[in-house]
Write a protein that holds these residues in place. Structure first.
Motif, PDB file in Angstrom:
ATOM      1  N   LEU A 216       0.830  -1.178   0.534  1.00  0.00           N
ATOM      2  CA  LEU A 216       0.350  -0.079  -0.184  1.00  0.00           C
ATOM      3  C   LEU A 216       0.928   1.056   0.374  1.00  0.00           C
ATOM      4  O   LEU A 216       1.275   1.838   0.723  1.00  0.00           O
ATOM      5  CB  LEU A 216      -0.858   0.045   1.322  1.00  0.00           C
ATOM      6  CG  LEU A 216      -1.697   1.204   0.975  1.00  0.00           C
ATOM      7  CD1 LEU A 216      -3.447   1.062   0.637  1.00  0.00           C
ATOM      8  CD2 LEU A 216      -2.576   1.013   2.549  1.00  0.00           C
ATOM      9  N   ARG A 217       1.330   1.495  -1.754  1.00  0.00           N
ATOM     10  CA  ARG A 217       2.313   3.125  -1.185  1.00  0.00           C
ATOM     11  C   ARG A 217       1.111   3.937  -1.951  1.00  0.00           C
ATOM     12  O   ARG A 217       0.651   3.444  -2.969  1.00  0.00           O
ATOM     13  CB  ARG A 217       3.248   2.561  -2.720  1.00  0.00           C
ATOM     14  CG  ARG A 217       4.657   1.400  -1.464  1.00  0.00           C
ATOM     15  CD  ARG A 217       5.286   1.826  -2.445  1.00  0.00           C
ATOM     16  NE  ARG A 217       6.730   1.144  -1.407  1.00  0.00           N
ATOM     17  CZ  ARG A 217       7.035  -0.027  -1.677  1.00  0.00           C
ATOM     18  NH1 ARG A 217       6.095  -0.794  -2.530  1.00  0.00           N
ATOM     19  NH2 ARG A 217       7.786  -0.797  -0.669  1.00  0.00           N
ATOM     20  N   VAL A 218       1.352   5.468  -1.379  1.00  0.00           N
ATOM     21  CA  VAL A 218       0.888   6.560  -2.240  1.00  0.00           C
ATOM     22  C   VAL A 218       2.182   7.205  -3.025  1.00  0.00           C
ATOM     23  O   VAL A 218       1.612   8.463  -3.108  1.00  0.00           O
ATOM     24  CB  VAL A 218      -0.112   6.679  -1.119  1.00  0.00           C
ATOM     25  CG1 VAL A 218      -0.962   6.796  -0.949  1.00  0.00           C
ATOM     26  CG2 VAL A 218       0.830   7.652   0.093  1.00  0.00           C
ATOM     27  N   ASN A 219       3.227   6.834  -2.395  1.00  0.00           N
ATOM     28  CA  ASN A 219       4.100   7.718  -3.042  1.00  0.00           C
ATOM     29  C   ASN A 219       5.805   6.689  -3.443  1.00  0.00           C
ATOM     30  O   ASN A 219       5.430   5.864  -2.730  1.00  0.00           O
ATOM     31  CB  ASN A 219       4.657   9.076  -2.437  1.00  0.00           C
ATOM     32  CG  ASN A 219       5.183   8.767  -1.123  1.00  0.00           C
ATOM     33  OD1 ASN A 219       5.375   7.604  -0.539  1.00  0.00           O
ATOM     34  ND2 ASN A 219       4.302   9.331  -0.555  1.00  0.00           N
ATOM     35  N   ARG A 220       6.570   6.920  -4.025  1.00  0.00           N
ATOM     36  CA  ARG A 220       7.268   6.560  -4.443  1.00  0.00           C
ATOM     37  C   ARG A 220       8.418   6.014  -3.174  1.00  0.00           C
ATOM     38  O   ARG A 220       9.776   5.244  -3.196  1.00  0.00           O
ATOM     39  CB  ARG A 220       8.492   7.116  -5.407  1.00  0.00           C
ATOM     40  CG  ARG A 220       8.058   6.826  -6.830  1.00  0.00           C
ATOM     41  CD  ARG A 220       8.823   7.907  -8.040  1.00  0.00           C
ATOM     42  NE  ARG A 220       8.719   9.072  -7.386  1.00  0.00           N
ATOM     43  CZ  ARG A 220      10.069   9.992  -7.831  1.00  0.00           C
ATOM     44  NH1 ARG A 220      10.560   9.803  -9.029  1.00  0.00           N
ATOM     45  NH2 ARG A 220       9.645  10.767  -8.247  1.00  0.00           N
ATOM     46  N   GLY A 221       7.496   6.448  -1.619  1.00  0.00           N
ATOM     47  CA  GLY A 221       8.892   6.041  -0.673  1.00  0.00           C
ATOM     48  C   GLY A 221       8.115   4.691   0.358  1.00  0.00           C
ATOM     49  O   GLY A 221       7.295   3.461  -1.077  1.00  0.00           O
ATOM     50  N   GLN A 222       8.000   4.603   1.333  1.00  0.00           N
ATOM     51  CA  GLN A 222       8.472   3.231   1.638  1.00  0.00           C
ATOM     52  C   GLN A 222       6.486   3.399   2.079  1.00  0.00           C
ATOM     53  O   GLN A 222       5.412   4.101   1.535  1.00  0.00           O
ATOM     54  CB  GLN A 222       8.560   3.720   3.223  1.00  0.00           C
ATOM     55  CG  GLN A 222      10.035   3.361   3.315  1.00  0.00           C
ATOM     56  CD  GLN A 222      10.335   2.243   3.030  1.00  0.00           C
ATOM     57  OE1 GLN A 222      10.067   1.356   3.551  1.00  0.00           O
ATOM     58  NE2 GLN A 222      12.093   2.258   2.187  1.00  0.00           N
ATOM     59  N   PRO A 223       5.555   1.790   2.855  1.00  0.00           N
ATOM     60  CA  PRO A 223       4.182   0.939   2.087  1.00  0.00           C
ATOM     61  C   PRO A 223       4.029   2.139   3.506  1.00  0.00           C
ATOM     62  O   PRO A 223       4.603   2.662   4.319  1.00  0.00           O
ATOM     63  CB  PRO A 223       4.421   0.290   2.827  1.00  0.00           C
ATOM     64  CG  PRO A 223       5.712  -0.600   1.966  1.00  0.00           C
ATOM     65  CD  PRO A 223       6.807   0.569   1.980  1.00  0.00           C
TER      66      PRO A 223
END
Length: 702
Positions: A216-223
């Motif tokens: 569950l990611r909303v950007n290129r970072g961590q879940p």
């Protein structure tokens, strides 16, 4: 004490700032004062109970309230970048729990240093468009050897320190652009960061006790991490978060089940879009006579999505395509400020019982692994709804399709009328007419009614100020969002039109009489057949500075470029709006009509001060004339004895001194009045006139 710098027009005689919470909290009006020796800088004392968070800030001045900008109240220490920290060895020392702000005046990066502990997690966050700046902030975090440990992606930089030590962060604009519009505000924290909240849950990063949701990611970072919380804990976490926290749609768990989820007419179900562009599937049973909208909402909630809606007809084992919608077709008329609308709606008028298979997906994020929430609502079109209503400060149509597009005013003059546009997303040609109530109006302001016609998504709310309405401003209730044009745009072919969803609409009151007021002289509603014609008499009340012709367009019926027009002749106080319903091709139903148009007026700043000065000069001239007359009369007298002559000489001396005094008073008053007029010359200006609302009831052929 906080200092503000505002730039723009009509900012003189600043009285206060109005802070409106972007998280649904209260609004605050705070007095401001000019900072000595700092031109254009104002100071205000924030209330002790002002909650940390993001606010719309507006200046309330002599001519009403300004457009909004974003202001953040933070519990962390704020560090100003001096702009000289352009190399690693010139890094400005900060802490791992601070807010860094600055402006790129040169095409060079800004460096900062801070201490970190082994296994400590630090998150830096920046939301450019959320702060009304043009900056696309990029950068990275480096260890003492210069090795990059983390890179800022999508406004976030997230790092876990490998050891105790001093670390550095470098930031710059993506294209190394410079200027006042290229500012930044970067928040560093070792605490929790909340991305979204639900009824009893939060999603974010570094949450105490939070569980990582794999995939569950909303950007290129961590879940994202998930945490169930009570009300007190949620308030604490949301208040401390440096981000503007999204609100999740209700019933999120209902769509989390695998397989086909049943949904009924009148029901709303929410969930997360499946990964990799896959679809979440629902099954809908409907009855003959059901008139429904299948509404998908996600982008309107603030998420970077472009949903797709596929509707299929199910008859036993046979499945056939019914319809597919990506973006909702725009209805006419459309808002004067462009509002991005990527959420699909499918309208259906059922003639028989049936079953739909509904597939909801987000192909726009299929390749990047991001997943966002969505909401599916099966709504009866006969039920009025104000979900997602957006206010827009009405403005004149641009001279051409490409512009120019100016930031519109939201100010009422005494006795005048102002219109707010109201946009209702997800509506189709089947939706019924809807009344739009509004509340918390400024003192002396009343609503003349808000209305969106059948089959339209745009309507208007008309507001009127009384003749003695006091100066001020207020955030209205009833609509929670306002589409705010961030910068003026000369040519949309060359420039991007940046529109931010600000908080509740704000209306200001100018304590000057409106140059012109326009009223429809027929009782509402005005009934007319679909093939008929109707004349609406108009009454104009003008002030002495408004004598030009007024060219008006009828808003609310069609595209403003094709709208019926009426011109009220120069100096005239009456006119007539003629509508040919056959030409307009309106369907039976009730419509809301407002007339809008510009008129040239003679405007003089500080007019009241000039009038007062000229009145003072007039009184001084009268006093001078009286003193001169008294002196002349005293000189005419012919005393017969020495005592009389002595008395006359004394009187003449007294009256001469009085005349000298009045001469000086008149000269000073004339000079003061002349200086005011010279500094504030009368100029031509444009005032936008709105009429009282006209309700048009269109009926079938008689």
């Amino acid at each position: 004490m906080v200092e503000f710098t505002f730039k723009g027009a009509e900012l003189d005689e600043a009285k206060s700032v109005l802070l409106s919470s972007l998280s649904g909290g209260k609004s605050m009006t705070i007095p401001v004062k000019q900072v000595p020796a700092k031109k254009g800088v104002l100071a205000a004392q924030l209330p002790a109970d002002a909650a940390p968070g993001l606010y719309d800030i507006r200046l309330v001045a002599r001519f009403g309230v300004s457009n909004p900008r974003v202001f953040q109240i933070s519990a962390a220490d704020v560090v100003e970048s001096p702009g000289t920290n352009t190399k690693s060895d010139k890094a400005v020392a900060v802490t791992a729990a601070s807010v860094i702000q600055g402006t790129f005046k040169a095409a060079v990066p800004h460096w900062f240093s801070f201490d970190g502990r082994k296994d400590q997690r630090l998150i830096g966050s920046f939301t450019g468009s959320g702060f009304d700046v043009r900056t696309s902030l990029v950068g990275g975090i480096y260890d003492a050897s210069g090795r990059e440990l983390a890179r800022m992606r999508d406004g976030l930089v997230d790092v876990k320190f490998p050891a105790d030590g001093t670390y550095k962060i470098k930031v710059h604009d993506l294209m190394f652009a410079t200027g006042d519009d290229y500012g930044y505000r970067l928040t560093l924290t070792t605490g929790p960061v909340v991305w979204a909240k639900g009824k009893d849950e939060v999603y974010g990063w570094n949450l105490p006790g939070g569980q990582v949701v794999s995939g569950l990611r909303v950007n290129r970072g961590q879940p994202l991490e998930h945490l169930k919380v009570d009300a007190a804990t949620m308030t604490k976490l949301v208040t401390a978060s440096p981000l503007k926290v999204f609100t999740l749609p209700e019933n999120m768990e209902a769509a989390s089940k695998e397989g086909v989820t049943p949904i009924a007419v009148g029901q709303t179900i929410s969930g997360w879009f499946p990964a990799n562009g896959a679809a979440k599937v629902f099954e809908l049973n409907f009855k003959a006579g059901d008139r429904i909208n299948l509404e998908v909402t996600s982008q309107q909630l603030g998420f970077t999505t472009d949903p797709n809606l596929l509707v299929e007809n199910v008859k036993g084992e046979t499945v056939t395509a019914q319809g597919e919608v990506n973006d909702l077709a725009g209805l006419v008329p459309a808002p004067s400020t462009r509002i991005l609308s990527l959420d699909p709606t499918y309208a259906y008028d059922s003639k028989a019982d049936g079953v739909f298979r509904i597939s909801v997906s987000d192909p726009s994020n299929a390749a990047n692994g991001r997943r966002y929430p969505f909401q599916l609502c099966i709504r009866k079109t006969g039920e009025p709804a104000l979900d997602g209503a957006v206010a827009v400060n009405a403005k004149l149509p641009p001279a051409a399709a490409i512009g120019p597009h100016e930031i519109p005013s939201a100010n009422l003059w005494r006795g005048g009328i102002l219109a707010l546009e109201v946009y209702l997303p997800n509506r189709t040609g089947m939706n019924v007419a809807t009344e739009v109530p509004i509340g918390n109006l400024p003192v002396g302001v009343t609503s003349l009614g808000g209305f969106v016609a059948k089959g339209q998504s745009l309507g208007h709310i008309a507001l009127r100020a009384s003749a003695d309405a006091p100066a001020g401003a207020a955030a209205l209730s009833g609509i929670s969002s306002t589409a705010s044009l961030v910068w003026p745009v000369k040519d949309t072919g060359r420039e991007t039109m940046h529109v931010r969803m600000a908080g509740a609409p704000v209306i200001g009151v100018v304590p000057d009489t409106a140059p012109a007021t326009l009223e429809a002289a027929l009782p509402n509603p005005v009934e007319v057949a679909v093939d008929g014609k109707v004349d609406v008499p108009l009454k104009v009340t003008r002030q002495s500075n408004c004598t030009d012709a007024i060219k008006l367009k009828a808003l609310g019926l069609t595209d403003p470029a094709k709208a019926p027009e009426v011109t009220i002749a120069a100096k005239a106080n009456e006119g007539k709006l003629s509508l040919d319903l056959k030409t307009l091709k309106l369907l039976p139903g009730e419509y809301g009509v407002l007339l809008q148009g510009p008129v040239k007026v003679v405007f003089q700043r500080k007019a009241e001060d000039i009038a007062a000065a000229q009145s003072t000069a007039k009184r001084a001239a009268e006093a001078q004339a009286a003193a001169k007359k008294a002196l002349d009369e005293a000189k005419v007298l012919k005393p017969e004895d020495e005592a009389g002559k002595t008395a006359q000489e004394a009187k003449i001396k007294e009256l001469t001194a009085a005349l000298t005094k009045t001469d000086k008073a008149k000269a000073d008053a004339d000079k003061a009045a002349k200086e005011l007029v010279t500094k504030n010359p009368a100029k031509d200006a444009t005032f936008i006139v709105y009429s009282t609302p006209i309700r048009l009831k269109v009926v079938a052929k008689k």
